[in-house]
Design an enzyme around this catalytic site. Structure first.
Site, mmCIF file in Angstrom:
data_model
loop_
_atom_site.group_PDB
_atom_site.id
_atom_site.type_symbol
_atom_site.label_atom_id
_atom_site.label_comp_id
_atom_site.label_asym_id
_atom_site.label_seq_id
_atom_site.Cartn_x
_atom_site.Cartn_y
_atom_site.Cartn_z
ATOM 1 N N GLY A 1 5.157 -11.388 0.495
ATOM 2 C CA GLY A 1 4.178 -12.075 1.323
ATOM 3 C C GLY A 1 4.581 -12.217 2.779
ATOM 4 O O GLY A 1 3.853 -12.806 3.581
ATOM 5 N N GLU B 1 0.789 -2.339 -3.445
ATOM 6 C CA GLU B 1 2.216 -2.026 -3.380
ATOM 7 C C GLU B 1 2.807 -1.952 -4.777
ATOM 8 O O GLU B 1 2.184 -2.369 -5.759
ATOM 9 C CB GLU B 1 2.978 -3.064 -2.551
ATOM 10 C CG GLU B 1 2.989 -4.463 -3.115
ATOM 11 C CD GLU B 1 3.797 -5.414 -2.252
ATOM 12 O OE1 GLU B 1 5.004 -5.141 -2.052
ATOM 13 O OE2 GLU B 1 3.245 -6.422 -1.780
ATOM 14 N N ARG C 1 11.260 -3.151 -9.697
ATOM 15 C CA ARG C 1 12.251 -4.039 -10.321
ATOM 16 C C ARG C 1 11.546 -4.873 -11.387
ATOM 17 O O ARG C 1 10.325 -4.813 -11.538
ATOM 18 C CB ARG C 1 12.838 -4.987 -9.265
ATOM 19 C CG ARG C 1 11.743 -5.745 -8.505
ATOM 20 C CD ARG C 1 12.284 -6.801 -7.577
ATOM 21 N NE ARG C 1 11.285 -7.304 -6.655
ATOM 22 C CZ ARG C 1 10.349 -8.197 -6.946
ATOM 23 N NH1 ARG C 1 10.246 -8.668 -8.162
ATOM 24 N NH2 ARG C 1 9.486 -8.617 -6.024
#
Length: 457
Positions: free
Chosen positions: A168, A291, A295
């Protein structure tokens, strides 16, 4: 034990370090907790088979110190590293250093991390795979004039986003051309200062957007999805409350969305667990890729509960050289699940950080309740790191049962010694708009403002 991992070094801390240790031990893999001096007495350090102190409490002296982590690999004889989330988990240089040291990086290749870490490159990759992206610039923009040219075709409002951004950060809003002229150079300077990369690009700002993401697993040849998560309840673009599946998608939308995520993952030859994030336009029903997180995610437990798949164990198996153990048709949606993040923050004081000593600790128990945490009675939460204390995760046969079970779980939880977001979740779970699933990415912040003013959400 997996065929390719003999000893695992955990390059992280807190609840995710504990989570990884448990998964590794379930597979018979010995573990090393690589920790800072401040975490010598952490639960992860107590649970691991070995402990290696990286350095001082500051993250740049420990968890962000690549040289110290590679040294820990060599000293302990570990042959694999799990980076968890945050810290160096999406750092391609770290992944390369691990591989160069002759060890296994539990995650995708450095090239994949680098490629998807560049948000502009990720957009181009998604487009090449036929995955819809938010209308905007085709790549990074050099100057204001090129940004204004893009704005003419895309229209306002627009988001100026850092190519190397994440979590963010590195985002500015421009409502019109004068604002774009002012904000564009500021965004470039901020991106350079925060990420070491001043590249920015433009995206259309969707006024009523939901944040929906798809969990994927890949073995480098084949990929599958574990359905989607609804992550729209955010404060300052940080998630607070997540659920799976999304309460607004119908079956056709779900299949289309998840298939697009698998298509992109397979086009990358993706290896490990990853998350593809999308914006869903509540007005039009369109979804757009924004996006990819290369991970494990904080909110991965809700995907585990609705599928019965242990994502961290799957990551370790794949990293150890095993192919995916299941086909897409083997993965069935089982009920619903939600997760509440309990942070050491005081909602009554604008979420002021409140680390301290755990004086009293009682977790809820019963069917459909899971707690992921690194807390124990008497533990002193260090002030140097992320404020996440625990994740309270609940599952039910349907959303109504899950929400009711979540409220009971919150009411049965006691966390004494410091302020936390526990009371906030108790209040949140009683909001009619939450039960109606009538929210978007701006709803929680609006509710928090009205709540502070004494108004009703």
């Amino acid at each position: 034990m997996t065929q390719g991992i003999r000893k695992l070094l955990i390059a992280n801390r807190g609840e995710i370090a504990v989570r990884i240790i448990r998964a590794a031990h379930a597979l018979g893999i010995p573990t090393v907790a690589a920790c800072s001096e401040a975490d010598r007495d952490s639960l992860a350090a107590r649970m691991a088979d070995e402990v290696h102190v990286l350095g001082q409490a500051r993250a740049d002296k420990s968890y962000l110190n690549i040289k110290a982590l590679i040294g820990a690999l060599k000293v302990t004889g570990a042959d694999a590293v799990h980076p968890g989330y945050g810290f160096l988990s999406e750092n391609a240089d770290f992944a390369e250093a691990v591989v160069a040291a002759g060890a296994i990086f539990v995650g995708p290749s450095p090239d994949t991390i680098r490629r998807m870490g560049d948000k502009a490159e990720a957009r181009r990759t998604a487009q090449a795979a036929g995955v819809p992206v938010v209308p905007g610039s085709p790549g990074e923009l050099i100057d204001v004039d090129s940004a204004l040219n893009v704005a003419e075709s895309v229209g306002f409002p627009l988001l100026i986003k850092a190519s190397a951004g994440g979590g963010g950060r590195g985002i500015r809003l421009a409502q019109n051309a004068p604002q774009l002229r002012d904000e564009f150079p500021r965004a470039q300077r901020e991106a350079l200062a925060a990420f070491g990369n001043g590249g920015v690009y433009l995206e259309r700002f969707i006024t009523k957007a939901r944040h929906i993401e798809v969990q994927v697993l890949g073995d480098g040849q084949r990929a599958v999805h574990l359905f989607e998560r609804e992550c729209s309840l955010q404060r300052r673009r940080q998630k607070i409350f997540e659920e799976a599946p999304s309460p607004v998608l119908d079956q056709q939308q779900r299949e289309t969305l998840c298939a697009s995520a698998v298509r992109l993952a397979e086009s990358l030859g993706y290896r490990g667990a990853g998350t593809l994030e999308y914006l869903y336009d509540d007005t039009t029903g369109e979804f757009f890729f924004i996006e990819m997180n290369t991970r494990i995610q904080v909110e991965h437990p809700v995907s585990e509960l609705i599928t019965g798949i242990d994502l961290v164990q799957a990551m370790l198996r794949i990293a150890g050289g095993e192919p995916l153990q299941f086909k897409q048709s083997d993965i069935q949606l089982k009920g619903t699940a939600l997760q509440m993040r309990l942070n050491a923050e005081d909602p009554a004081r604008d979420f002021f950080p409140c680390p301290g000593r755990v004086e009293e600790l009682i977790w809820p128990q019963g069917a459909g309740i899971r707690v992921d945490t690194h807390l124990y009675p008497g533990y002193r939460v260090p002030p140097y790191y992320d404020s996440l204390l625990a994740k309270l995760i609940v599952q039910g046969a349907d959303r109504t049962e899950t929400l009711a079970r979540a409220l009971r779980a919150v009411e049965q939880t006691t966390l004494g010694g410091m302020a936390s977001t526990l009371p906030l979740h108790r209040e949140l779970l009683q909001q009619p708009w939450l039960h109606r699933a009538d929210f978007n990415t701006g709803t929680l912040e609006t509710w928090l403002v009205e709540r502070r003013r004494g108004g009703e959400a």
